[in-house]
Design an enzyme around this catalytic site. Structure first.
Site, mmCIF file in Angstrom:
data_model
loop_
_atom_site.group_PDB
_atom_site.id
_atom_site.type_symbol
_atom_site.label_atom_id
_atom_site.label_comp_id
_atom_site.label_asym_id
_atom_site.label_seq_id
_atom_site.Cartn_x
_atom_site.Cartn_y
_atom_site.Cartn_z
ATOM 1 N N PHE A 101 0.894 -1.201 -0.021
ATOM 2 C CA PHE A 101 0.028 -0.125 0.044
ATOM 3 C C PHE A 101 0.904 1.378 0.010
ATOM 4 C CE2 PHE A 101 -2.779 -3.202 1.355
ATOM 5 C CZ PHE A 101 -4.091 -2.865 0.892
ATOM 6 N N ARG A 102 1.912 1.281 0.746
ATOM 7 C CA ARG A 102 2.596 2.522 1.060
ATOM 8 C C ARG A 102 4.067 2.626 0.372
ATOM 9 N NH1 ARG A 102 -0.646 0.977 5.026
ATOM 10 N NH2 ARG A 102 -2.123 2.527 6.057
ATOM 11 N N ILE A 174 -5.911 -9.139 1.955
ATOM 12 C CA ILE A 174 -7.146 -9.567 1.705
ATOM 13 C C ILE A 174 -7.295 -10.129 0.405
ATOM 14 C CG2 ILE A 174 -8.147 -7.225 2.468
ATOM 15 C CD1 ILE A 174 -8.096 -6.109 -0.572
ATOM 16 N N CYS A 203 -29.577 -5.722 2.107
ATOM 17 C CA CYS A 203 -30.191 -6.783 2.845
ATOM 18 C C CYS A 203 -29.499 -7.724 3.643
ATOM 19 C CB CYS A 203 -31.260 -7.430 1.807
ATOM 20 S SG CYS A 203 -30.417 -8.362 0.822
ATOM 21 N N GLY A 266 6.543 -8.397 6.651
ATOM 22 C CA GLY A 266 6.136 -7.989 5.645
ATOM 23 C C GLY A 266 4.979 -6.871 6.019
ATOM 24 N N SER A 268 4.008 -2.628 8.238
ATOM 25 C CA SER A 268 4.744 -1.520 8.637
ATOM 26 C C SER A 268 4.464 -1.320 9.926
ATOM 27 C CB SER A 268 3.979 -0.423 7.594
ATOM 28 O OG SER A 268 2.720 -0.473 8.109
ATOM 29 N N ASN A 291 11.360 -8.396 7.798
ATOM 30 C CA ASN A 291 10.787 -7.108 7.007
ATOM 31 C C ASN A 291 11.890 -6.558 6.066
ATOM 32 O OD1 ASN A 291 7.999 -6.066 6.919
ATOM 33 N ND2 ASN A 291 9.163 -4.224 7.553
ATOM 34 N N ASP A 293 12.051 -3.222 5.891
ATOM 35 C CA ASP A 293 12.374 -1.893 6.633
ATOM 36 C C ASP A 293 12.452 -2.408 8.106
ATOM 37 O OD1 ASP A 293 12.270 -0.625 4.324
ATOM 38 O OD2 ASP A 293 10.230 -0.394 4.321
ATOM 39 N N CYS A 328 10.965 -10.808 2.454
ATOM 40 C CA CYS A 328 10.317 -11.790 3.121
ATOM 41 C C CYS A 328 10.715 -13.280 2.670
ATOM 42 C CB CYS A 328 8.747 -11.681 3.371
ATOM 43 S SG CYS A 328 8.131 -10.286 4.328
#
Length: 389
Positions: A101-102, A174, A203, A266, A268, A291, A293, A328
């Site tokens: 994502f980042r 996800i 519903c 993996g 942050s 990781n 970082d 990783c």
């Protein structure tokens, strides 16, 4: 005391000397105060100095003798771990081709300009989704599970399960790659949900993954089949403004009670409450970070919290934290080799990939939920209306 009661030296002592003595007393008090502040910062923020100072309390005993990656592997070979919890983020899926994502430039949030969002995170904002779901489903088509295969990091977690060592696997992801390894459902907690199940926002009717995939890849806006509903069906991904799954809150008490090794990969460690899992194991649990970082270190944000439990690898007061800073996959392969599991991991990866490829080659079931006449007609209309998906 009168002058007559003073000694000759006291009588001859200049006033400046008395003033200097007073200043020395004040300097001594200031020095003690500064020393106290230094010890506080050293203990709480791990900044400067060492906690071996007797004034700061006794030195804590290390959980394992050598808090290096090699030292952890040696301890694992000789003594073993029995109750392992894993917590992972997008970093274990990047080698499969799924962006995190980042990361600047390559991360998901850096490449959303084509969707013309008010801000990058709007694509996972529930209010924005209800107003305009099209960008999310366009992105979902690019990232949908089934287009990617698990990585060695995913299969290492499966290997832990096969050896009877895995207590639970917590994931922020996800992409359902954890499931594709063959890891049982009860072992997985998808903290941020996944594409595995889907519900109508209106519903609450549930739809399976195959139905949702068919809708997305046909460029149809997924809408509910219930009569008089027609609500948008959304994958059970946790958007901003939604609660995390109940199991995320109910399982940690049991999972971390006897946890002796927490493997963090993996992530942050910036997104809460997921990041708070690092604080759940007891003080005798080893915490291993794999990781790219150096994350999870103390910052100036929580400095007033004396119970703050940042990762302390490479710090003088570290008692249980180990870090492998790199990809990783490289980390788990190095660990498997050090433990003598290299061949087992390679065999598992090869066999499971063959199974996945065999499934892809099987003819698809034509009796999909969207193929009934009524839904086909509505789907055709939706396709025209939402051709931009």
């Amino acid at each position: 005391m009168s002058d007559s009661g003073k000694t000759k030296e006291e009588k001859e002592k200049p006033a400046a000397a008395n003033a200097s003595s007073s200043d020395e007393e004040e300097d001594g008090q200031d020095g003690a105060t500064m020393d106290m502040i230094r010890r506080f910062f050293s203990h709480t923020l791990n900044l400067g100095g060492s906690t071996t100072d007797t004034k700061a309390g006794p030195k804590l005993e290390k959980v394992i003798p050598d808090l290096s990656f090699e030292g952890l592997a040696n301890h694992w070979r000789e003594h073993g771990f029995r109750n392992i919890v894993t917590m992972v983020g997008a970093g274990i899926s990047t080698s499969a081709g799924i962006p995190d994502f980042r990361s600047p430039g390559s991360g998901l949030y850096s490449n959303l300009k084509k969707y013309k969002l008010p801000h990058p995170t709007a694509i996972f904002d529930l209010d924005y989704f209800e107003e305009n779901p099209t960008p999310f489903f366009a992105l979902a088509k690019e990232l949908y599970p089934g287009s990617f295969i698990p990585t060695p990091a995913h299969y290492f977690v499966r290997l832990l399960h096969d050896k009877g060592l895995l207590k639970r696997h917590y994931t922020q992801n996800i992409d359902t790659l954890d499931r594709l390894t063959g890891l049982p459902d009860e072992k997985i907690i998808e903290a941020h949900g996944s594409f595995h199940t889907n519900h109508c926002l209106k519903c609450q009717k549930e739809y399976d993954m195959a139905w949702m995939k068919a809708e997305i890849f046909a460029d149809r806006l997924p809408t509910c089949r219930e009569k008089n509903c027609k609500g948008v069906v959304k994958p059970d991904i946790v958007f901003f403004g939604e609660n995390l799954p109940p199991r995320f809150y109910t399982c940690p008490d049991e999972d971390f009670k006897d946890c002796d090794l927490l493997i963090i990969m993996g992530t942050s460690l910036e997104v809460h409450p997921f990041a708070s899992l690092v604080q759940r194991p007891g003080p005798r649990c080893v915490r291993l970070l794999i990781n790219r970082d150096a994350v999870g270190r103390a910052s100036f944000v929580p400095w007033m919290d004396p119970h703050e439990q940042s990762l302390l690898y490479n710090k003088p007061n570290n008692t249980r934290d180990v870090a492998f800073l790199g990809d990783c996959d490289a980390g788990v392969l190095a660990l498997a080799k050090a433990l003598g599991w290299e061949d087992e991991l390679e065999e598992l990866i090869t066999n499971e990939k063959k199974k996945l490829n065999a499934k892809k080659e099987q003819p698809q079931d034509k009796e999909k939920p969207h193929s009934d006449p009524d839904h086909a007609a509505s789907g055709s209309q939706a396709s025209k209306k939402d051709a931009s998906l």
